[in-house]
Structures are given as structure tokens and as C-alpha cells.
Design an enzyme around this catalytic site. Structure first.
Site, mmCIF file in Angstrom:
data_model
loop_
_atom_site.group_PDB
_atom_site.id
_atom_site.type_symbol
_atom_site.label_atom_id
_atom_site.label_comp_id
_atom_site.label_asym_id
_atom_site.label_seq_id
_atom_site.Cartn_x
_atom_site.Cartn_y
_atom_site.Cartn_z
ATOM 1 C CG ASP A 139 46.381 24.362 14.629
ATOM 2 O OD1 ASP A 139 46.282 24.074 15.888
ATOM 3 O OD2 ASP A 139 45.551 24.796 14.111
ATOM 4 C CB CYS B 121 37.903 29.517 11.261
ATOM 5 S SG CYS B 121 37.281 30.899 12.187
ATOM 6 C CG HIS C 279 41.236 27.449 12.742
ATOM 7 N ND1 HIS C 279 41.562 28.715 12.647
ATOM 8 C CD2 HIS C 279 40.076 27.196 13.344
ATOM 9 C CE1 HIS C 279 40.669 29.391 13.418
ATOM 10 N NE2 HIS C 279 39.656 28.572 13.795
ATOM 11 C CE LYS D 92 40.261 26.468 20.020
ATOM 12 N NZ LYS D 92 39.135 27.056 19.759
ATOM 13 C CD GLN E 195 39.424 22.118 18.296
ATOM 14 O OE1 GLN E 195 38.807 21.449 19.128
ATOM 15 N NE2 GLN E 195 39.107 23.614 18.172
#
Lengths: 138, 405
Positions: free
Chosen positions: B199, B363, B122, B225, B202
């Protein structure tokens, strides 16, 4: 025809669909498909109006004191909207173009495409059309 | 089905019509909806406990401080972290990565150093490193993808040099849903003594995460999220980095003593939490974690996995559909295009049918270049989504294809 008369014509054209949004969008897609809008040589980097997602190309010229627009877009719904704008504004005097309020978009129920969240470059295109017209009128 | 209804009842926002159609919310990768328990935890806080934390002697301030620190404990338990001070409240994933990048730039990264990223990062996990690299003569090295869009792990050793100082990699691709094999990355990184930043924006919403077992240096994610509120997220630091990472945002609350000559900073998480923090956000985040655990993170993963399998199978039966990163090993995300159609058109028409999807580059422009597309349409699932919704989506997608052709 004046800008107002063309707007009225488009409103009538869309009126027959009533609440049938699918019919309306199919018509918009047809409008987008049926119009060869811009010469390939004009589809240059400096003529792109960058929306977040779909790209729009605009070319403005002054012919016999009237502003003539040609344009294109890579998404077909955007292209349909672009075609409507060109149909309404192209071939008119700069001062008429600058004054146009384009209320027909609201009347035919496609106002959402002019919302800033739509990220399709249409709002920027209309601004650019008016700015170009303004620069010709000086 | 009954269980599913019970879950959906907790998300009143789902019960609405868009353009006359029942809302089908498939944009969970962008942000998930919030259950009543999260919404109520925030309004309860403001109704009953609002006060500034950590310094107050009065009862309300103590109450607010306890709720805030209890939220940290809830997260520590959820992510299996022994020392809750290793969990720092931030504004979200982007903020967390920026804090690490700016902190490392102060006393760890040197001129000419190199950082390894993957092609499917991202922008949030590219830009902070790029900014550092541009200012310091640093270099970003990019792990390529294989034909099937999975990471080319075999290509990593050749990217490593004596100057490699960090591997910053996403756990789950936000665009493709593909799950990175962190064990493979760790093996290579540990052999070369290179720290890893994961990261988890997600991954944390979709699967069980055990940070002790994961054993990386930095892990970041966003509450919004994960059924939580916007504007709050997490930065996990290993014990080593909790001591060694420089703080890039000094301010009130981060200190022990201050004189004009010198400041002695606090220890632990407080060193990284300047100013009045997002107290209600932290409380809402903890309520979201409680919600996830009431369902079970493994149950969430299994349910979404089933939805992905079901949707991928149905979509594959439509000849015009191109799926990117088609794999069995993925979290609840599917990216696709319709042959010769612009994703914007597909997304616009699906929205008219009440189906919320995301279109564009998500993104991840470098990934878009790699796929050689302008953008994709992305559907992403959460625990409240159903197979019935996928059936509706498929039916409408077929209609959309017809309209566009």
C-alpha cells in the site's frame, strides 16, 4: 426561565467577547470544566452518542412533567457545547423542547460545532434530546 | 527560500486566511493541494480534447485516447515500469486493493487460507481482506509492533504457515509516518514464495519509487495525495499477475469479443478498466507526476524529512507533547497528543488559528488500540510547507495547551 430567556442570557454572556474568539473559547472551556454533568453510573455504552471523534453521554428523565437532561463528553470543547444545550433545554416541558430552534448557537458564533463535518456528536445529541422529549410527551 | 516561494506560487489555495490567520496546511496525508499545472491540465482537457476514448474513429477521440495513454506512459516512466500495461487506472488506493482482493478470491485464495497484515494498516488494507476471510473461512494474521511502534520483523516467520497466501503491508504508516523496511519483508516472503501487496498511498507522494527495483507483486497508490486530482489511483501488477489476476469488474472496453455464450477478454491494462475511465483524472495524475519530477522526488523526500526532524525537535521541547512513532526513518508525518487533552480539542483550536491538522483514529483503529489512545493529532507535510509554518504551529500549539489547561 423559558428556553428563549435562557438563550438570551447566554447570548449576553458571550457578547462581551465580541471578536475575541480566544476569550470566547476560554469561556466555553470553563463552562465545560465547571459542570459535573452526569452520574458515573449513567456513562454506559447504551447512553453514548457516537460522533466520529468525541463521545457524548446523555441521560433523559421525566420529573414532575419536565424533561431533565444530564450529559457528559470526553472532549472539553464538546463538553462546553453540551453544557450549553443542557442549560437551555433541561427542566422544560417536552413540547417546548421539541419546538426549540437553538438559534443562540449561531448568534454566539459557535455554529460551526453543529456542522455535520464536525463529527463531534453534537447534532446527534440534539436530535436525541428532542426524540427523548417526544417519547415522554406521548 | 526563493525556490520555495516559486513552488508555493503554484498553489494559489495556500494563499488565504482562515479566521483571520494565514492558512497553514498540515493535512497533506489526507490530501495534498494541487498545483496550477494540474488544475489547468484538467480544464484544458475539457476545453480542447474531451471525447470518449479507445473506440472512436474521429479526431477528438484519437486525441483523448492519446492523452490518456500518454498519461499511463508518464506514470510508467516515473515508477520505472517497462511495460506500461502493468499500470491500471483505478479510482484510488481503496479501489485498487478491493480489485486485488476480489480478483484473488476468484482463482487464488482457498478456504482456510491466511493473509498477513501489520498492526498499523489503514482500514482500506484490512477490510477487503476481512470481508474475504469472513466469507471463506480465511484468517488474518497480524504482525505486532515493537515498543517504538516499528514493525516487529522478527515476529513474521512464526506467522507464516503453508496456508499463507499473501502479505499485504503499507509502505509508510499513514498515522505514524514510519517507513516499512520492504527488503526485510521481501526476504521472508520470497523464501516462502508468498506474494506481496504494498500500500503505497503514503509513500508514493513522499519518495522516489522504482517498481522494478521494489519488485513486489502489487503496488497501489492514489493521485490525490500526490498533488493530483481525487477519484483516480493506480494498481501496479507484476507481469505474472497481469496475466493471472481475475477481473472483478467486467464491462465495456475490457473485451475482445462477446457472445451470450462466452466473452474473450482483452489483454493488458484494459482488462481491468471497464466503462468510460476517469480520463481527465488520468491526465491530471500525469500532470501531477510531471510536477513532482520538476521538483525531484528525492528533493521532496529530503525537504519533508528536514521538516519532520525540525518539527519533532521543537515539539519534544514542549513537556505536554507525546509523539508516537518517533523515529528518524519516517516520511512527512507526525502523530502526537497533548497530555490529558482530547485530540479533537487540540485540532479544533489549531483550526481557529488557521492551522489545518487531522485528528481522530486516521482509519487505523487497531493501531489506536495498540497505542491505547482514542485518537491522535496528525500533522503531515508536502513540498510547499516551510520551517516558518512549523514555527507558527509550535507557537500556536503552546497557546492551545495554555487555553486547555
Amino acid at each position: 426561565m423559558t428556553i428563549n430567556e435562557i438563550e438570551k442570557e447566554i447570548i449576553e454572556e458571550f457578547e462581551i467577547f465580541g471578536d475575541d474568539w480566544e476569550g470566547k473559547y476560554e469561556h466555553l472551556i470553563d463552562i465545560g470544566k465547571s459542570l459535573p454533568l452526569i452520574k458515573e453510573e449513567f456513562k454506559t455504552e447504551d447512553r453514548i452518542i457516537k460522533g466520529c471523534q468525541s463521545r457524548v453521554w446523555l441521560n433523559s428523565e421525566l420529573k414532575d412533567g419536565k424533561v431533565v437532561y444530564t450529559a457528559d463528553a470526553d472532549a472539553i470543547i464538546t463538553k462546553g457545547m453540551v453544557a450549553l444545550m443542557v442549560r437551555v433545554l433541561s427542566g422544560h416541558k417536552a413540547e417546548e423542547i421539541v419546538k426549540a430552534d437553538l438559534k443562540f448557537v449561531d448568534t454566539i458564533g459557535l455554529k460551526e460545532h453543529l456542522s455535520p463535518t464536525r463529527a463531534n456528536g453534537l447534532v446527534s445529541m440534539i436530535n436525541k434530546m428532542k426524540m427523548d422529549a417526544l417519547s415522554f410527551s406521548r | 527560500m526563493k525556490e520555495q516561494n516559486k513552488i508555493r506560487e503554484q498553489f494559489p489555495i495556500l494563499n488565504q486566511k482562515i479566521n483571520g490567520y494565514n492558512l497553514v496546511y498540515f493535512d497533506n496525508g489526507a490530501t495534498s493541494q494541487k498545483p496550477l499545472s494540474v488544475i489547468e491540465s484538467i480544464s484544458d482537457y475539457y476545453k480542447n480534447s474531451n471525447s470518449n476514448i479507445h473506440r472512436g474513429v474521429h479526431t477528438l477521440s484519437r486525441k483523448a485516447t492519446e492523452l490518456f495513454e500518454q498519461a499511463r506512459k508518464t506514470l510508467a516512466q516515473h515508477f520505472n515500469v517497462n511495460n506500461d500495461q502493468q499500470l491500471i487506472f483505478t479510482a484510488g488506493t481503496t479501489d485498487s486493493i478491493n480489485m486485488v482482493a476480489q480478483g484473488l478470491a476468484k482463482n487464488y485464495l482457498q478456504t482456510g487460507d491466511e493473509i498477513i497484515l501489520s498492526t498499523y494498516e489503514h482500514h482500506s488494507n484490512i477490510l477487503p481482506w476481512q470481508l474475504w476471510a469472513e466469507a471463506n473461512g480465511g484468517k488474518l494474521k497480524v504482525i505486532p509492533l515493537l515498543e517504538d511502534q516499528t514493525i516487529d520483523y522478527a515476529a513474521i516467520p512464526a506467522l507464516i504457515s503453508a496456508k499463507t497466501k499473501l502479505i499485504a503491508i503499507t509502505h509508510v504508516s499513514n498515522t505514524l509516518g514510519l517507513i516499512t523496511d520492504l527488503e526485510k519483508i521481501k526476504t521472508i516472503a520470497q523464501k516462502n514464495n508468498i506474494p506481496i501487496l504494498v500500500d503505497g498511498a503514503q509513500s508514493a507522494p513522499h519518495m522516489p519509487i522504482d517498481l522494478q527495483k521494489l519488485n513486489v507483486d502489487f503496488f497501489v497508490c492514489s493521485a490525490h495525495k500526490m498533488y493530483g486530482p481525487t477519484g483516480i489511483g493506480l494498481l501496479y501488477l507484476s507481469e505474472k499477475w497481469l496475466k493471472e489476476l481475475s477481473t472483478s469488474k467486467p464491462g465495456g472496453g475490457t473485451i475482445k469479443t462477446v457472445t451470450f455464450e462466452k466473452t474473450e477478454y482483452a489483454e493488458g491494462a484494459l482488462r481491468f478498466e471497464p466503462g468510460t475511465p476517469n480520463i481527465s483524472g488520468a491526465i491530471g495524475f500525469a500532470a501531477a507526476i510531471d510536477f513532482m519530477n520538476s521538483v525531484g522526488t528525492q528533493t521532496i523526500f529530503d525537504h519533508e524529512h528536514e521538516l519532520v526532524q525540525y518539527a519533532q525537535k521543537k515539539m519534544s521541547e514542549i513537556p505536554e507533547v507525546i509523539i508516537y512513532g518517533k523515529s528518524d526513518h519516517k516520511a512527512g508525518v507526525i502523530s502526537f497528543n497533548i497530555k490529558e487533552q482530547h485530540p479533537f480539542d487540540v485540532g479544533t483550536l489549531l483550526d481557529k488559528y488557521g492551522i489545518a491538522v487531522r485528528t481522530g483514529h486516521h482509519c487505523t483503529q487497531p493501531l489506536m488500540h495498540c497505542l491505547n489512545v482514542q485518537g491522535t493529532v496528525r500533522i503531515s507535510f508536502a513540498i510547499y510547507n516551510t520551517k516558518e509554518e512549523i514555527d507558527i504551529f509550535i507557537e500556536k500549539l503552546v497557546k492551545v495547551i495554555k487555553m486547555l489547561n
